[in-house]
Design a protein around this motif. Structure first.
Motif, short mmCIF file in Angstrom:
data_model
loop_
_atom_site.label_atom_id
_atom_site.label_comp_id
_atom_site.label_asym_id
_atom_site.label_seq_id
_atom_site.Cartn_x
_atom_site.Cartn_y
_atom_site.Cartn_z
N LEU A 168 39.74 60.24 8.96
CA LEU A 168 41.11 59.99 9.39
C LEU A 168 42.02 61.11 8.89
CD1 LEU A 168 41.41 56.15 8.71
CD2 LEU A 168 41.06 57.29 10.91
N ILE B 264 46.82 55.59 15.42
CA ILE B 264 45.49 55.12 15.03
C ILE B 264 45.56 53.61 14.85
CG2 ILE B 264 43.65 55.28 13.32
CD1 ILE B 264 45.00 58.08 12.60
N GLU B 265 44.71 52.89 15.55
CA GLU B 265 44.67 51.43 15.51
C GLU B 265 43.27 51.00 15.09
OE1 GLU B 265 46.34 49.01 18.88
OE2 GLU B 265 44.25 48.34 18.99
N ILE B 266 43.18 50.26 13.97
CA ILE B 266 41.89 49.80 13.46
C ILE B 266 41.90 48.28 13.42
CG2 ILE B 266 40.25 49.92 11.55
CD1 ILE B 266 41.63 52.53 10.69
N SER B 267 40.94 47.66 14.07
CA SER B 267 40.88 46.20 14.11
C SER B 267 40.34 45.65 12.79
CB SER B 267 40.00 45.74 15.27
OG SER B 267 38.67 46.19 15.09
N VAL C 235 36.17 53.59 7.57
CA VAL C 235 36.38 54.49 8.71
C VAL C 235 36.59 55.88 8.14
CG1 VAL C 235 37.81 55.05 10.70
CG2 VAL C 235 37.41 52.65 10.09
N ASN D 112 36.72 48.52 13.81
CA ASN D 112 36.64 49.35 15.01
C ASN D 112 37.95 50.09 15.21
OD1 ASN D 112 33.98 48.64 15.85
ND2 ASN D 112 34.76 46.67 16.58
N ASP D 113 37.88 51.40 15.36
CA ASP D 113 39.10 52.19 15.47
C ASP D 113 39.32 52.67 16.90
OD1 ASP D 113 36.77 53.83 14.82
OD2 ASP D 113 38.14 55.53 14.90
N LYS D 114 40.60 52.84 17.23
CA LYS D 114 41.00 53.27 18.57
C LYS D 114 42.14 54.27 18.41
CE LYS D 114 41.50 49.94 21.47
NZ LYS D 114 42.10 48.76 22.15
#
Length: 280
Positions: free
Chosen positions: A148, A175-178, A145, A182-184
């Motif tokens: 950031l 910041i939330e990354i699965s 990703v 996939n980042d959110k």
């Protein structure tokens, strides 16, 4: 020792980079300590003597401390270096089998983070350009990703059932990354200094962050949980640790020279004076 007596001293002639990790190299219950400087990896026994075939001269200068992983009764470790590659080693200092120096990752100035998953260990690497990478045990790139924020805290890995999330906070954003990369981005009510998160179920989590004079807690839906005010204006780190099966929040209060201990509802439990609050 536990009674605060100095067991040994060792003059290295070089500054230690990163953390000192503890290991049982010979699998006999006798502990050793492994760490690195810019140019060498050291392993010492409790008497301060060099262990095994150490020190090991690194091929290139290290840019961060080594990351040690234990798998069963064996160990391996990883060192980012200034040729923008990450090197993997067996515990005996030999190059890690199946791991070629992982190049092209950009300059990495912080130690890699370990993620223990149901499918095996993985490594998080964050370079100086804001790129976060997840590496498999053989150095294979799982995902990356870009762009950031260059945050000061480590990423918080939240294990949720058979899955995990990678989280951090910067400014007014969470910041939330699965686990598939996939980042959110989620809004934060105030600018975060330090940040840590923990799973509360297989699908939910709770996170804590420090403001200027407080520590606050929210759930994964952004609902406010609790807060505690502090006199300090320098909170240089928070962490969650497990003590006798209970989870506690540690807060590093640099200006007061203390580590503050809270339960996860932010009720004060204890505090300890420290001479240095750079690392837990």
């Amino acid at each position: 020792s536990k009674s605060r007596e100095i067991i040994c001293t060792k003059r290295l002639g070089e500054n230690i980079v990163g953390r000192v990790s503890q290991m049982d190299y010979y699998n006999n219950g006798q502990l050793q300590y492994i760490f690195n400087s810019t140019t060498h990896v050291f392993m010492l026994d409790r008497a301060g003597n060099d262990a095994a075939s150490y020190p090991l001269r690194l091929s290139h200068d290290a840019t961060a401390g080594l990351t040690l992983i234990k798998s069963g009764h064996s160990y391996r470790y990883f060192v980012p270096c200034n040729n923008v590659a990450v090197y993997g080693y067996e515990a005996n200092g030999k190059p890690l089998s199946g791991w070629s120096p992982k190049g092209g990752m950009g300059m990495i100035s912080r130690s890699l983070q370990v993620i223990n998953t149901k499918k095996g260990d993985a490594l998080l690497a964050f370079n100086d350009n804001g790129k976060l990478m997840l590496l498999g045990s053989k150095g294979d790139m799982k995902w990356s990703v870009d762009n950031l924020p260059l945050i000061s805290q480590d990423f918080s890995v939240v294990e949720m059932g058979d899955d995990f999330l990678v989280m951090s906070a910067a400014g007014n954003q969470v910041i939330e990354i699965s686990s598939d990369g996939n980042d959110k981005i989620k809004p934060l009510v105030d600018s975060a200094g330090s940040f840590v998160a923990i799973a509360t179920s297989d699908t939910g989590y709770q996170y804590f962050f420090s403001g200027l004079h407080d520590v606050r807690s929210y759930d994964g839906n952004g609902e406010f949980k609790n807060a505690v005010s502090l006199k300090s204006d320098i909170i240089n780190g928070i962490n969650i640790t497990d003590i006798a099966g209970e989870k506690y929040l540690l807060v590093k209060d640099a200006s007061a020279g203390k580590i503050l201990v809270y339960d996860l509802s932010l009720k004060a439990v204890a505090e300890y004076p420290v001479t240095s609050t750079d690392l837990f």
